[in-house]
Every structure is written in C-alpha cells, then in structure tokens.
Scaffold this motif. Structure first.
Motif, short mmCIF file in Angstrom:
data_model
loop_
_atom_site.label_atom_id
_atom_site.label_comp_id
_atom_site.label_asym_id
_atom_site.label_seq_id
_atom_site.Cartn_x
_atom_site.Cartn_y
_atom_site.Cartn_z
N PHE A 69 0.91 -1.20 -0.22
CA PHE A 69 0.06 0.11 0.01
C PHE A 69 0.89 1.40 -0.05
CE2 PHE A 69 -3.26 3.04 1.76
CZ PHE A 69 -4.23 2.89 0.81
N GLY A 70 1.98 1.22 0.80
CA GLY A 70 2.78 2.28 0.86
C GLY A 70 3.50 2.77 -0.54
N GLY A 71 4.03 1.61 -1.24
CA GLY A 71 4.57 1.72 -2.48
C GLY A 71 3.43 2.11 -3.35
N GLY A 72 2.38 1.39 -3.27
CA GLY A 72 1.38 1.83 -4.30
C GLY A 72 0.77 3.23 -4.39
N LEU A 73 0.62 3.81 -2.92
CA LEU A 73 0.52 4.99 -2.92
C LEU A 73 1.41 6.16 -3.32
CD1 LEU A 73 -1.92 6.28 -1.39
CD2 LEU A 73 -0.44 6.62 0.90
N ILE A 137 2.93 -2.45 -7.54
CA ILE A 137 2.46 -2.07 -8.66
C ILE A 137 1.02 -2.31 -9.20
CG2 ILE A 137 3.03 -2.78 -11.16
CD1 ILE A 137 5.85 -2.90 -10.37
N VAL A 138 0.59 -3.45 -8.65
CA VAL A 138 -0.90 -3.85 -8.88
C VAL A 138 -1.57 -2.78 -8.05
CG1 VAL A 138 -2.62 -5.37 -7.96
CG2 VAL A 138 -0.47 -6.34 -9.02
N ALA A 139 -1.53 -2.33 -7.07
CA ALA A 139 -2.28 -1.59 -6.19
C ALA A 139 -2.23 0.05 -6.77
CB ALA A 139 -1.62 -1.36 -4.90
N SER A 140 -1.04 0.23 -7.36
CA SER A 140 -0.80 1.60 -7.79
C SER A 140 -1.85 2.17 -9.05
CB SER A 140 0.77 1.80 -8.49
OG SER A 140 0.95 1.20 -9.65
N LEU A 196 -6.25 -5.16 -1.25
CA LEU A 196 -4.91 -5.47 -1.48
C LEU A 196 -4.59 -6.54 -0.32
CD1 LEU A 196 -2.04 -4.67 -2.82
CD2 LEU A 196 -1.65 -3.12 -0.89
N LEU A 197 -5.09 -6.15 0.88
CA LEU A 197 -5.07 -7.33 2.05
C LEU A 197 -5.31 -8.88 1.36
CD1 LEU A 197 -5.57 -6.71 5.70
CD2 LEU A 197 -6.01 -8.86 4.67
#
Lengths: 261, 246
Positions: A69-73, A137-140, A196-197
């Motif tokens: 989530f951090g990276g995705g944010l 990457i998926v979350a971003s 994401l979780l």
C-alpha cells in the motif's frame, strides 16, 4: 384478480418465509454436523495453528499489505499527477501504464515480477521484496485512478484561487488541492486497502520459506500436514478479523465525510 | 518603464472558434478604479482573467507594471503575487480556517514568518470587519462574510492591483451591500482596482472610469457620468436602460 393488492403482497411474503424456513431446516437437518466439524473445524488442529498463524502468517500478511500500500500510494500519486498533467506525453504514459496494469490479472503480474524476473535476468532482490514490489505495482494503478478522481472532484476555482495568490502549480497542488482530495477519497482508499490485503494471498505462488509465509500459504501448508481443512478455515477467520474492521471503518468514514460536506 | 499598472494592447482571446475578445486596448493607472460593464457573454470575465494570466491571450499583449505576460521568461507567479483577485464564487479554501486562508499565501509565497503573517491577517480581517472569527471555517460563514474573507486574503499580500470578477453576483441581495462597502473603502484608500460588475450604482459612484464591453470589443469608455449617465453609443444606451429597469 380475486386478491387485493395488499393481500397479494402478504401472500408473496408468507410464501417467501415458508421457502426460507425450509431451506434453513434443510441446512440444519441434512448434513452430519459431527463430520463437518471433524473436516473443517477440528479443535486440536485449531489450537495447533497458534501462535504461528499470528506471529508469522498474519504478521507477514500485514507487512505485505503495508509495503504494497505504501509503495502503491507513492506510485499511484505519481501516476495520478501525470494523468492530469498539461504535458501530453506524461498523460499518455500514465494512462497506458494504468490501462496495462488494470487489464492484466494480478496473479500474472506477481508471477512476472516475483517469479520470472530473477529467472530471466540478473536482478537479485529478496523474495519478499519482489512480492512487495509486485503488490505495489498492482495497487498503484487502482490507487492512481482513485486519487485522480479525488483531484478532479475539487472545483477548478480552488486551483485558480491558489494560483492567483502567486502559488506555483505544485505548491497549489500540495497546499490546496491534495489535502481536499485526500479527504474525499479516504473511504474508497480504505476499500483499496482491503482489496490489497486480500490480494496478498496471491504472492504465495512465488514460493516462500516457512518464516516468509503469509496467511493463505500458511493455511495451505497446514492442510497438507494435517490432512484436514481446519487450517484454511482458521486462516479465513484471521483474514476476517483484519478486513471486517477495515470495512466498518471505511463505512464510518464515509458517513462522516457525508455529514461534513 | 510604463507609468500604467495595467497596459493592454490589441488583446485577443478565442476558445476554439469562439472569438471572445476581439482586440482590446485598455490601461489602468495607479490608484484608479476602472469598472467593466456589459452583458453576460460580452467577455468581461475573460478580459479580467487575462490580466493575471488565468487565461492565456491568443494575441496581443498584457503588461503588468511593465512586465509582458506573453514573454516566455516572465515569472507569472511573481506577477500574480502582486495582483489580488476576488472571484464570484469566493473560492475560499474550505479545509482551512479563516485565519489560515488569509495567511497561507503570505507564508508560502511571500515567506513571511508566522507571527508577521498572523499580524497582517488580523489587520486585514479587521479592515473587512471580520476580526472576531479567525478560527471559523468558511462553511460556517454567510456569503457576504466569505467574500469579505476572500478580499482580506487578497489584501494580505499587499497587492498593487485588485481584480474583482463579479464579486457580488453570487450573493443574496441583502448581503451585497456589505461587500460593496468594503470595496468602496478600498477605492477610497487609493487601491488600484479593475472591477467587473453588474452593480451599475457602484460603477457610477465609485469608478474613475467605466468601460462598456460588447461582443468582445470596448464599445464605449469614459467617466461614469458620461458612459452611464449619458451614453453616446446605441448599444450602451440599450444596455444601461435594460439594467436600470431592474
């Protein structure tokens, strides 16, 4: 028709109650509850799962979620700002990236980054780092779309007012637009977090050591070693203990945001 | 260097095929109050927005204190910091208190200290009659109060020029007076003002010069008594009589 409208309505309702009651009775009477419990919720296997399911599996699930989530944010914010840029190549680039990521199965991306990358290239990063990057990457892509919609929900007069006071575009973005946009998107972002979780379950396909396992992999290994379904059921309960409070929080935030508008 | 604060030469602005401004020449001098009147769609707001670069001119030149806005080397942020703008819909920052609305640009753009920005903010809020509610959020204020905070926000930057884009058009009729009173005080204090307005009474009594904009050109320009009281052009006469009927 012989029945009045009201009588028809109550007839339908009574019929519905009867059918439901029979369905419930069938569920209670037909299965052998002892067998079911032995297969899915055998108490000694339940207790065997602890404490490792919390100290290792749930911990890793939460860590993957936080890193992803951090990276995705960070990535998502960058993509969102590029998508609304006045510079066309940025818009095209970010739009393409978002389309590609959203158009591919998350599992394929995770396999690509977590599994194929070290086989095909000299890139050597740890398995958990690869899993986190893949999740980010998926979350971003989804986070980028959420942030973009939040920014675009802010009336254009806000940017104009900030610019007319002499703020640069980026200063206005940081000081005036983003704080308002993030307030709006807290509820949908909480949903992204829940999604994401749950998607962290996918990273187990790249193969983990015992200490690296997240909840789904942990439950699956438990099924193999105990020849019983109980470990996956317990893992499921732990997921619910994580996701339901988050979903409730999201609903609460949504109500609060609605009140304040 | 030019003596004019604002100097506009042959300004043209199109949105696609729509030619909104079709060659405007206008200047505003230090301490002058110039009111722009005209029907909706005549290009008044577009003209005003070209003066601080919120709209980019299609042709012609806009000079602010000698700086050409069409010059690629011109620092538009620095120019805007010297021009206050008041919008029809206030555009206050809803996530900030009244005080923070008035201090944020002082701090971030002019790099004033918190103490200095707060002092300046309280002084300008007092000037618009709102010194008693610095910690309120904009949503708790009336339209007239919001617009006065917006004026204070612009004034706190010590601008050389103030632009008003139909500052009273979104207000309930009973709240128009308090905003016009603040604008009148500003004019009396010698502020240079370029005002787009439907308030013919305000234009008549406060303006040094009135500009009648019609279909993207300046149809008539002169003293308020002349343009409003005794218009020469047929279009101006029509417009004034229509507005005064209300």
């Amino acid at each position: 028709m012989l029945l009045t409208k009201r009588q028809r309505t109550s007839a339908v309702r009574i019929g519905f109650y009867l059918v439901s009651a029979m369905a419930v009775a069938a569920v209670v009477i037909v299965p052998d509850w002892g067998d079911l419990q032995r297969a899915f919720f055998q108490w000694d296997i339940v207790t065997e799962q602890f404490p490792d399911i919390i100290t290792t599996a749930a911990k890793n699930t939460v860590l993957f979620t936080i890193y992803g989530f951090g990276g995705g944010l960070a990535l998502g914010l960058m993509l969102a700002l590029m998508r609304i840029s006045s510079f066309r190549p940025y818009r095209v680039f970010a739009g393409t990236v978002v389309d590609v990521i959203r158009g591919l199965p998350a599992l394929l991306l995770i396999l690509l980054i977590g599994f194929a990358l070290p086989i095909a290239t000299d890139v050597r990063i740890s398995r958990t780092a690869r899993a986190s990057i893949a999740l980010a990457i998926v979350a971003s892509a989804y986070i980028a779309e959420t942030i973009r919609s939040g920014i675009q929900a802010i009336p254009p007069g806000q940017m104009e007012a900030a610019r007319s006071l002499g703020m640069s575009y980026s200063r206005a973005m940081v000081t005036v637009i983003l704080p308002q946009a993030f307030r709006i998107i807290i509820p949908p972002m909480t949903n992204e977090l829940v999604l994401l979780l749950k998607d962290t379950a996918l990273v187990s396909v790249i193969g983990f050591t015992a200490a690296e396992r997240e909840l789904t992999r942990f439950g699956r290994d438990g099924v193999i070693s105990s020849a019983n379904a109980t470990p996956l059921v317990v893992a499921g309960l732990v997921y619910l203990a994580l996701t339901i409070p988050l979903t409730r929080l999201s609903a609460h935030l949504e109500r609060r945001a609605g009140r304040h508008r | 260097m030019s003596a004019h604060i604002v100097e506009i030469h042959d300004l043209r602005k199109s949105f696609g095929d729509l030619r909104v401004l079709r060659g405007i020449d206008l200047y505003v001098d230090q301490g002058e109050v110039v009111c722009i009147i005209g029907a909706s769609g005549s290009g008044k707001s577009t003209l005003l927005r070209c003066v601080n670069g919120l709209e980019q001119a299609t042709g012609g030149r806009v000079l602010i204190e000698g700086t050409d806005l069409s010059d690629p080397d011109c620092d538009i942020d620095a120019v805007r910091a010297r021009i206050g703008m008041v919008f029809q819909l206030f555009n206050l920052f809803p996530h900030m208190t009244v005080l923070r609305n008035v201090t944020v640009a002082q701090r971030k753009v002019l790099k004033r200290s918190r103490a200095e920005a707060d002092r300046k903010a309280m002084a300008t809020l007092a000037r618009v009659g709102l010194a008693d509610r610095p910690d309120e959020y904009p949503e708790r204020l009336s339209g007239g109060q919001r617009q006065r905070v917006a004026i204070a926000r612009a004034l706190a930057m010590d601008p050389d020029l103030m632009l008003f884009d139909e500052a009273t058009s979104a207000l309930d009729p009973e709240l128009v007076g308090e905003v016009l009173a603040v604008m009148r005080d500003l004019a009396a204090d010698g502020m240079t003002m370029l005002v787009v307005t439907h308030e013919i009474g305000f234009a008549r009594h406060v303006a040094d010069r009135v500009v009648f904009l019609d279909d993207g050109v300046i149809r008539e320009e002169g003293s308020p008594d002349q343009v409003i009281g005794n218009p020469r052009e047929e279009r101006t006469k029509q417009f004034i009589s229509q507005v005064l009927q209300h």
